[in-house]
Design a protein around this motif. Structure first.
Motif, PDB file in Angstrom:
ATOM      1  N   LEU A  94      63.495  17.780  83.100  1.00  0.00           N
ATOM      2  CA  LEU A  94      62.476  18.817  82.871  1.00  0.00           C
ATOM      3  C   LEU A  94      62.321  19.715  84.090  1.00  0.00           C
ATOM      4  N   GLU A  95      62.366  19.136  85.274  1.00  0.00           N
ATOM      5  CA  GLU A  95      62.210  19.930  86.490  1.00  0.00           C
ATOM      6  C   GLU A  95      63.320  20.959  86.618  1.00  0.00           C
ATOM      7  N   LEU A  96      64.533  20.572  86.263  1.00  0.00           N
ATOM      8  CA  LEU A  96      65.683  21.475  86.362  1.00  0.00           C
ATOM      9  C   LEU A  96      65.911  22.280  85.079  1.00  0.00           C
ATOM     10  N   GLY A  97      65.162  21.960  84.034  1.00  0.00           N
ATOM     11  CA  GLY A  97      65.319  22.681  82.766  1.00  0.00           C
ATOM     12  C   GLY A  97      66.628  22.383  82.059  1.00  0.00           C
ATOM     13  N   LEU A  98      67.216  21.211  82.327  1.00  0.00           N
ATOM     14  CA  LEU A  98      68.538  20.909  81.773  1.00  0.00           C
ATOM     15  C   LEU A  98      68.517  20.731  80.261  1.00  0.00           C
ATOM     16  N   GLN A  99      67.363  20.366  79.712  1.00  0.00           N
ATOM     17  CA  GLN A  99      67.264  20.185  78.255  1.00  0.00           C
ATOM     18  C   GLN A  99      67.447  21.489  77.506  1.00  0.00           C
ATOM     19  N   ARG A 100      67.289  22.599  78.217  1.00  0.00           N
ATOM     20  CA  ARG A 100      67.332  23.900  77.549  1.00  0.00           C
ATOM     21  C   ARG A 100      68.705  24.225  76.979  1.00  0.00           C
ATOM     22  N   ARG A 101      69.757  23.568  77.448  1.00  0.00           N
ATOM     23  CA  ARG A 101      71.086  23.792  76.841  1.00  0.00           C
ATOM     24  C   ARG A 101      71.029  23.508  75.345  1.00  0.00           C
ATOM     25  N   TRP A 102      70.198  22.533  74.943  1.00  0.00           N
ATOM     26  CA  TRP A 102      70.154  22.110  73.546  1.00  0.00           C
ATOM     27  C   TRP A 102      68.817  22.417  72.855  1.00  0.00           C
ATOM     28  N   THR A 103      67.798  22.796  73.638  1.00  0.00           N
ATOM     29  CA  THR A 103      66.509  23.150  73.024  1.00  0.00           C
ATOM     30  C   THR A 103      66.294  24.654  72.971  1.00  0.00           C
ATOM     31  N   LEU A 104      66.810  25.367  73.940  1.00  0.00           N
ATOM     32  CA  LEU A 104      66.949  26.828  73.967  1.00  0.00           C
ATOM     33  C   LEU A 104      65.646  27.630  74.022  1.00  0.00           C
ATOM     34  N   HIS A 105      64.718  27.399  73.120  1.00  0.00           N
ATOM     35  CA  HIS A 105      63.582  28.319  72.998  1.00  0.00           C
ATOM     36  C   HIS A 105      62.262  27.636  73.342  1.00  0.00           C
ATOM     37  N   GLY A 106      61.217  28.443  73.490  1.00  0.00           N
ATOM     38  CA  GLY A 106      59.878  27.902  73.645  1.00  0.00           C
ATOM     39  C   GLY A 106      59.455  27.178  72.377  1.00  0.00           C
ATOM     40  N   THR A 107      58.404  26.361  72.485  1.00  0.00           N
ATOM     41  CA  THR A 107      58.023  25.486  71.374  1.00  0.00           C
ATOM     42  C   THR A 107      57.068  26.162  70.404  1.00  0.00           C
ATOM     43  N   GLY A 108      56.686  27.410  70.640  1.00  0.00           N
ATOM     44  CA  GLY A 108      55.801  28.078  69.686  1.00  0.00           C
ATOM     45  C   GLY A 108      55.311  29.414  70.191  1.00  0.00           C
ATOM     46  N   HIS A 109      54.469  30.030  69.368  1.00  0.00           N
ATOM     47  CA  HIS A 109      53.949  31.363  69.674  1.00  0.00           C
ATOM     48  C   HIS A 109      52.738  31.622  68.799  1.00  0.00           C
ATOM     49  N   MET A 110      51.963  32.623  69.186  1.00  0.00           N
ATOM     50  CA  MET A 110      50.821  33.026  68.368  1.00  0.00           C
ATOM     51  C   MET A 110      51.313  33.630  67.055  1.00  0.00           C
ATOM     52  N   LEU A 111      50.473  33.555  66.024  1.00  0.00           N
ATOM     53  CA  LEU A 111      50.839  34.004  64.680  1.00  0.00           C
ATOM     54  C   LEU A 111      49.698  34.824  64.099  1.00  0.00           C
ATOM     55  N   GLY A 112      50.029  35.851  63.328  1.00  0.00           N
ATOM     56  CA  GLY A 112      48.989  36.678  62.709  1.00  0.00           C
ATOM     57  C   GLY A 112      49.582  37.830  61.929  1.00  0.00           C
ATOM     58  N   LEU A 113      49.157  39.043  62.257  1.00  0.00           N
ATOM     59  CA  LEU A 113      49.726  40.228  61.619  1.00  0.00           C
ATOM     60  C   LEU A 113      51.192  40.391  61.986  1.00  0.00           C
ATOM     61  N   ASP A 114      51.565  39.974  63.176  1.00  0.00           N
ATOM     62  CA  ASP A 114      52.968  39.927  63.582  1.00  0.00           C
ATOM     63  C   ASP A 114      53.400  38.466  63.627  1.00  0.00           C
ATOM     64  N   VAL A 115      54.657  38.212  63.328  1.00  0.00           N
ATOM     65  CA  VAL A 115      55.132  36.833  63.384  1.00  0.00           C
ATOM     66  C   VAL A 115      55.060  36.325  64.820  1.00  0.00           C
ATOM     67  N   HIS A 116      55.358  37.172  65.793  1.00  0.00           N
ATOM     68  CA  HIS A 116      55.120  36.853  67.200  1.00  0.00           C
ATOM     69  C   HIS A 116      53.912  37.684  67.619  1.00  0.00           C
ATOM     70  N   ASP A 117      52.746  37.201  67.250  1.00  0.00           N
ATOM     71  CA  ASP A 117      51.525  37.994  67.382  1.00  0.00           C
ATOM     72  C   ASP A 117      51.077  38.069  68.844  1.00  0.00           C
ATOM     73  N   VAL A 158      58.607  39.506  52.928  1.00  0.00           N
ATOM     74  CA  VAL A 158      58.750  38.452  53.927  1.00  0.00           C
ATOM     75  C   VAL A 158      58.218  39.002  55.249  1.00  0.00           C
ATOM     76  N   GLY A 159      57.662  38.118  56.074  1.00  0.00           N
ATOM     77  CA  GLY A 159      57.077  38.574  57.326  1.00  0.00           C
ATOM     78  C   GLY A 159      58.108  38.873  58.392  1.00  0.00           C
ATOM     79  N   TYR A 160      59.335  38.427  58.175  1.00  0.00           N
ATOM     80  CA  TYR A 160      60.450  38.648  59.101  1.00  0.00           C
ATOM     81  C   TYR A 160      61.709  38.279  58.342  1.00  0.00           C
ATOM     82  N   GLY A 161      62.853  38.623  58.890  1.00  0.00           N
ATOM     83  CA  GLY A 161      64.097  38.302  58.211  1.00  0.00           C
ATOM     84  C   GLY A 161      64.264  36.804  58.053  1.00  0.00           C
ATOM     85  N   SER A 162      64.418  36.333  56.826  1.00  0.00           N
ATOM     86  CA  SER A 162      64.530  34.889  56.571  1.00  0.00           C
ATOM     87  C   SER A 162      65.798  34.330  57.209  1.00  0.00           C
TER      88      SER A 162
END
Length: 486
Positions: free
Chosen positions: A383-406, A270-274
């Protein structure tokens, strides 16, 4: 697991071979030592062909050479790491080393020696076949009869398309080297010690950053490997759906083990812990304990990826109704995340800002949270205050390749503040997570977590969803699960 046995205190050849304490055999007789030296057939491979990525790794090394003219560049694979006492973790070569060589050998080191003001001579330094004269091949814990055959240096040259040398002689050569040197740190303490008075942390970081940025745009080989990883991952998700009844009788670990079997059969690992998160565990972003109950009526958030034998990994998430049907509230939350993901994927195209897909998905989620009365609007304020982050928490994506967070150490201006180009591969993975103890939301929301994640290739005219074979719309997910259980 068997124990290796003691060698003579002064075996013929090199230094004494280190042995485990408390072996059953006190010594090796002269007669046995002589016997073990002879009677072995020649196993040298004489029809070795270059690995598929050899032309690509040569081009990558040329790009690296052009960036650092006149400097010696040292890129180690890394060493075994002890898990406990005398057992080691499975070895995984450093990403930089694999990217530039295609090799995965422990203790390997790639060295680019400057040939003048411009250009380098690349040499890969490896452990040769284990020695039969001094008994290493059967007495040493890393000898052939204990851990398997290594390629000879000649075989390695043919496979990798570059000269190979004995890595055991490298430390001395590096210690006496002159001129500017850079090394990728954090993988081989012996190499770093040999270079301790020749390198600086700042210059070494520049080398690591450049290699990370090289990987932002994938070549044809890499795209093919990522598609292969995704295709195996799709089959792994199908495997899981087929055994959800067994997971209900046991735990999340049945899901983890089921997916792992597919990863090991069709890839390297597996490329990272499932993340096999059932029920309220789905609200923990990186739930990898996978020891919880799997209950009908709950959701299963499965975030997993097969890593190919060349070490490229998929990264896919689906949130599935364990009994095959979403409840009304589960579907409402799921549909919101799906709509956000659709907006994010639509924003992935050449020339777009990297942040655009994140912003598009977050806007949808903010609008839903306002619509449901969970946060005071309008969405622009949220969005300006980032209030949605209480329930969304993380960024919406990342690069992928040899590392899962490439490409993780690439400069901000070339990554998150950069522009998308054809050949980039990234995840789009919005989510909504209502914690079990969150008293700011109605009780029925609490303990529900939903994430949907796909692997997206930027193309010349837009994008291609590498994981499109896995259904995403709620009704399609239900129909897919029903077909697998019929």
């Amino acid at each position: 697991m068997t124990e290796q046995q003691p060698a003579p205190e002064n075996p013929e050849g090199d230094e004494p071979i280190k042995q485990r304490k408390n072996g059953l055999y006190p010594a090796v007789s002269d007669e046995l030592a002589a016997n073990m030296k002879s009677g072995w057939a020649d196993t040298e491979l004489h029809d070795v062909r270059p690995i598929e990525q050899a032309p690509h790794t040569a081009r990558r090394r040329a790009e690296l050479s052009a960036r650092f003219p006149g400097e010696r560049l040292v890129i180690p694979a890394g060493n075994l790491k002890t898990r406990s006492n005398d057992t080691e973790y499975g070895f995984r070569a450093s990403t930089e080393y694999v990217y530039l060589t295609g090799d995965q050998s422990q203790d390997g080191v790639l060295v680019l020696e400057p040939t003048g003001a411009e250009g380098h001579r690349a040499t890969i330094h490896l452990l040769p076949r284990s020695n039969r004269e001094n008994g290493e091949f059967w007495l040493d814990g890393q000898g052939e009869l204990w851990v398997g055959r290594r390629h000879s240096l000649s075989e390695a040259e043919q496979l990798l398309g570059l000269p190979a040398a004995d890595v055991r002689e490298l430390a001395g050569a590096l210690g006496s080297a002159s001129g500017p040197v850079r090394v990728v740190r954090g993988h081989d303490a012996g190499v770093e010690e040999a270079l301790t008075d020749k390198v600086t942390a700042e210059r070494d970081e520049e080398l690591r950053v450049f290699i990370s940025e090289q990987r932002l745009v994938k070549d044809a080989f890499e795209v093919g490997e990522l598609q292969k990883a995704v295709d195996s991952t799709v089959r792994g998700f199908e495997d899981v759906v087929k055994v959800l009844d067994k997971a209900e009788a046991t735990s999340e670990r049945y899901i983890e083990g089921t997916f792992f079997l597919r990863a090991r059969v069709e890839g390297n690992d597996v490329g990272y812990g499932s993340i096999c998160a059932a029920g309220p565990h789905a609200t923990t972003l990186h739930w990898v304990r996978n020891d919880g109950a799997v209950r009908s009526g709950d959701l299963l958030l499965l975030d997993a990826g097969v890593e190919t034998n060349s070490l490229y990994t998929a990264d896919v998430t689906r949130t599935l109704p364990i009994n095959g049907t979403y409840t009304e509230l589960q579907r409402k939350i799921y549909d919101a995340v799906h709509e956000a993901q659709e907006a994010g994927i639509a924003a992935v195209k050449p020339g777009a800002k990297y942040r655009d897909f994140h912003d598009a998905a977050q806007r949808v989620l903010a609008e839903k949270l306002v619509e449901w009365g969970l946060v005071e609007g309008p969405a622009e304020r949220v969005l300006e205050l980032g209030l949605q982050r209480r329930w969304t928490l993380h960024g919406t994506g990342h690069m992928l390749g040899l590392d899962v967070h490439d490409c993780a150490v690439a400069r901000t201006e070339t990554y998150v503040d950069g522009v998308l180009e054809p050949g980039m591969v990234l995840t789009v993975e919005p989510g909504l997570y209502f914690q079990a103890d969150d008293t700011t939301v109605p009780a029925e929301y609490r303990g529900i977590g939903v994430r949907i994640e796909d692997d997206i290739l930027v193309t010349e005219d837009g994008n291609r969803n590498l994981s499109a074979a896995l259904p995403r719309a709620a009704s399609d997910v239900e129909a897919w699960m029903a077909s697998l259980k019929s």
